[in-house]
Design a protein around this motif. Structure first.
Motif, mmCIF file in Angstrom:
data_model
loop_
_atom_site.group_PDB
_atom_site.id
_atom_site.type_symbol
_atom_site.label_atom_id
_atom_site.label_comp_id
_atom_site.label_asym_id
_atom_site.label_seq_id
_atom_site.Cartn_x
_atom_site.Cartn_y
_atom_site.Cartn_z
ATOM 1 N N ALA A 46 0.827 -1.203 0.000
ATOM 2 C CA ALA A 46 0.000 0.000 0.000
ATOM 3 C C ALA A 46 0.859 1.251 0.000
ATOM 4 C CB ALA A 46 -0.922 0.008 1.215
ATOM 5 N N ASN A 47 2.092 1.122 0.456
ATOM 6 C CA ASN A 47 2.994 2.269 0.512
ATOM 7 C C ASN A 47 4.417 1.755 0.329
ATOM 8 O OD1 ASN A 47 4.757 4.430 1.691
ATOM 9 N ND2 ASN A 47 2.783 5.387 2.110
ATOM 10 N N MET A 48 5.159 2.376 -0.550
ATOM 11 C CA MET A 48 6.487 1.884 -0.892
ATOM 12 C C MET A 48 7.608 2.514 -0.060
ATOM 13 S SD MET A 48 5.482 -0.179 -3.177
ATOM 14 C CE MET A 48 7.072 -0.801 -3.714
ATOM 15 N N SER A 49 7.288 3.463 0.825
ATOM 16 C CA SER A 49 8.352 4.157 1.547
ATOM 17 C C SER A 49 8.941 3.302 2.659
ATOM 18 C CB SER A 49 7.834 5.474 2.135
ATOM 19 O OG SER A 49 7.149 5.260 3.351
ATOM 20 N N LEU A 50 10.223 3.512 2.905
ATOM 21 C CA LEU A 50 10.921 2.787 3.963
ATOM 22 C C LEU A 50 10.351 3.134 5.331
ATOM 23 C CD1 LEU A 50 13.300 1.022 4.934
ATOM 24 C CD2 LEU A 50 14.713 3.083 4.897
ATOM 25 N N GLY A 51 10.095 4.431 5.553
ATOM 26 C CA GLY A 51 9.602 4.886 6.854
ATOM 27 C C GLY A 51 8.275 4.261 7.234
ATOM 28 N N ILE A 52 7.350 4.208 6.287
ATOM 29 C CA ILE A 52 6.035 3.634 6.569
ATOM 30 C C ILE A 52 6.150 2.159 6.904
ATOM 31 C CG2 ILE A 52 3.950 2.818 5.398
ATOM 32 C CD1 ILE A 52 3.524 5.544 6.445
ATOM 33 N N ASN A 53 6.995 1.446 6.193
ATOM 34 C CA ASN A 53 7.109 0.005 6.417
ATOM 35 C C ASN A 53 7.785 -0.321 7.745
ATOM 36 O OD1 ASN A 53 6.130 -1.728 3.953
ATOM 37 N ND2 ASN A 53 6.985 0.142 3.110
ATOM 38 N N ILE A 54 8.648 0.558 8.222
ATOM 39 C CA ILE A 54 9.191 0.399 9.575
ATOM 40 C C ILE A 54 8.109 0.718 10.609
ATOM 41 C CG2 ILE A 54 10.832 1.376 11.237
ATOM 42 C CD1 ILE A 54 12.804 1.660 8.938
ATOM 43 N N MET A 55 7.264 1.684 10.268
ATOM 44 C CA MET A 55 6.175 2.089 11.158
ATOM 45 C C MET A 55 5.217 0.940 11.444
ATOM 46 S SD MET A 55 3.906 5.521 10.609
ATOM 47 C CE MET A 55 2.663 6.087 11.771
ATOM 48 N N PHE A 56 4.986 0.083 10.439
ATOM 49 C CA PHE A 56 4.125 -1.081 10.645
ATOM 50 C C PHE A 56 4.592 -1.901 11.852
ATOM 51 C CE2 PHE A 56 3.245 -1.039 5.841
ATOM 52 C CZ PHE A 56 2.054 -0.368 6.010
ATOM 53 N N LYS A 57 5.876 -2.189 11.891
ATOM 54 C CA LYS A 57 6.432 -3.018 12.966
ATOM 55 C C LYS A 57 6.340 -2.311 14.316
ATOM 56 C CE LYS A 57 9.699 -5.550 10.023
ATOM 57 N NZ LYS A 57 11.114 -5.940 9.828
ATOM 58 N N LEU A 58 6.641 -1.020 14.331
ATOM 59 C CA LEU A 58 6.595 -0.257 15.585
ATOM 60 C C LEU A 58 5.180 -0.225 16.162
ATOM 61 C CD1 LEU A 58 8.888 2.772 14.644
ATOM 62 C CD2 LEU A 58 9.469 0.835 16.108
ATOM 63 N N LEU A 59 4.207 -0.007 15.293
ATOM 64 C CA LEU A 59 2.819 0.077 15.759
ATOM 65 C C LEU A 59 2.338 -1.232 16.367
ATOM 66 C CD1 LEU A 59 1.154 2.122 12.873
ATOM 67 C CD2 LEU A 59 1.718 2.916 15.172
ATOM 68 N N GLY A 107 11.195 3.608 -3.623
ATOM 69 C CA GLY A 107 10.833 2.306 -3.064
ATOM 70 C C GLY A 107 10.379 1.339 -4.135
ATOM 71 N N ALA A 108 9.589 1.829 -5.092
ATOM 72 C CA ALA A 108 9.101 0.975 -6.177
ATOM 73 C C ALA A 108 10.250 0.466 -7.038
ATOM 74 C CB ALA A 108 8.097 1.751 -7.034
ATOM 75 N N ILE A 109 11.226 1.320 -7.280
ATOM 76 C CA ILE A 109 12.396 0.919 -8.084
ATOM 77 C C ILE A 109 13.191 -0.161 -7.356
ATOM 78 C CG2 ILE A 109 14.614 1.700 -8.980
ATOM 79 C CD1 ILE A 109 13.233 4.417 -9.552
ATOM 80 N N GLU A 110 13.410 0.029 -6.066
ATOM 81 C CA GLU A 110 14.134 -0.978 -5.289
ATOM 82 C C GLU A 110 13.359 -2.288 -5.254
ATOM 83 O OE1 GLU A 110 17.259 -0.792 -4.136
ATOM 84 O OE2 GLU A 110 17.210 1.088 -5.274
ATOM 85 N N ALA A 111 12.033 -2.190 -5.162
ATOM 86 C CA ALA A 111 11.198 -3.392 -5.170
ATOM 87 C C ALA A 111 11.309 -4.124 -6.496
ATOM 88 C CB ALA A 111 9.742 -3.012 -4.888
ATOM 89 N N ALA A 112 11.353 -3.371 -7.597
ATOM 90 C CA ALA A 112 11.475 -3.978 -8.925
ATOM 91 C C ALA A 112 12.810 -4.705 -9.067
ATOM 92 C CB ALA A 112 11.328 -2.905 -10.003
#
Length: 251
Positions: free
Chosen positions: A110-123, A228-233
């Motif tokens: 849903a979101n490709m940013s590094l910060g948001i994906n770290i936020m998932f774990k913290l929450l 983020g999308a480029i790194e994912a690709a």
């Protein structure tokens, strides 16, 4: 060199990714897919994937939900992995994505940013401790006035991450205007703001008695999602069939 098809190449995100990849030594866009083309790109643009005759290693998708079905069909038929960044998908489309991932590598976030994906774990770590202690959970998301889906896919993903570590009787509350009642302690409130040119802001509030803990992520540029999308690709190219997300890329 990783060859990329940019699905939705003339949209805002498609153009951000196009510009970022101009100087990338490890990946390049070999074809774009968009129903509207004004010749601005250095690569060939096709109106649909069915008409695309260029071979690629991976697809980056920043198009619209209505184009998802044809993308999945192409990805499975040609065996081309796909990074799916489009939000606002239906439940049926989500199921189709899961089915497609059994035959080809699919990465959806849903979101490709590094910060948001770290936020998932913290929450999740915080929710396990504070919610049983009586803290209420509220999410507020803000986006520009051109965004059509609400709540955002990221807001729902954040809420899902929290709900995943809570008992099954917790539920989402999107609107309180039709009620005259106190807040249900099992609610996870989700509020939406649309205005101006806000790129993206997500705030999660844990409100307890006499204290409040807040987590906030602000995107100041669309480039964080493009990067983020480029790194994912790059990560997904050559991967076996399966369902991947940004946690796999970060890991």
């Amino acid at each position: 060199m990783i060859r990329i098809i940019m699905h939705g190449c003339n949209g805002k995100m498609g153009q951000v990714i196009t510009n970022l990849l101009k100087d990338d030594e490890n990946a390049r866009i070999v074809a774009g897919i968009d129903p509207y083309d004004d010749g601005r790109n250095s690569y060939p643009v096709f109106s649909s994937l069915d008409s695309c005759v260029v071979k690629a290693d991976v697809i980056i998708d920043f198009a619209s939900p209505k184009a998802m079905d044809s993308l999945l069909e192409y990805s499975v038929k040609e065996g081309v992995p796909a990074v799916l960044c489009t939000t606002g998908l239906s439940d049926e489309q989500i199921k189709n994505i899961e089915e497609a991932s059994k035959k080809v590598a699919i990465l959806k976030s849903a979101n490709m940013s590094l910060g948001i994906n770290i936020m998932f774990k913290l929450l999740q770590a915080v929710a396990k401790i504070l919610v049983p202690a009586g803290f209420d959970v509220e999410l507020v998301e803000k986006h520009h006035n051109q965004k059509v889906d609400a709540p955002s896919g990221t807001a729902l993903a954040l809420a899902d991450a929290i709900k995943e570590v809570l008992p099954d009787d917790y539920f989402y509350k999107y609107d309180r205007t039709q009620e005259n009642a106190k807040r249900d302690p099992k609610e996870i409130g989700i509020s939406v703001i649309r205005g101006g040119t806000i790129v993206g802001e997500h705030e999660v509030i844990f409100a307890g008695e006499d204290e409040v803990l807040e987590f906030k992520h602000t995107a100041y540029s669309k480039s964080i999602f493009a990067k983020g999308a480029i790194e994912a690709a790059k990560f997904l190219a050559g991967k076996p069939a399966g369902f991947y997300d940004m946690k796999d890329v970060i890991g």
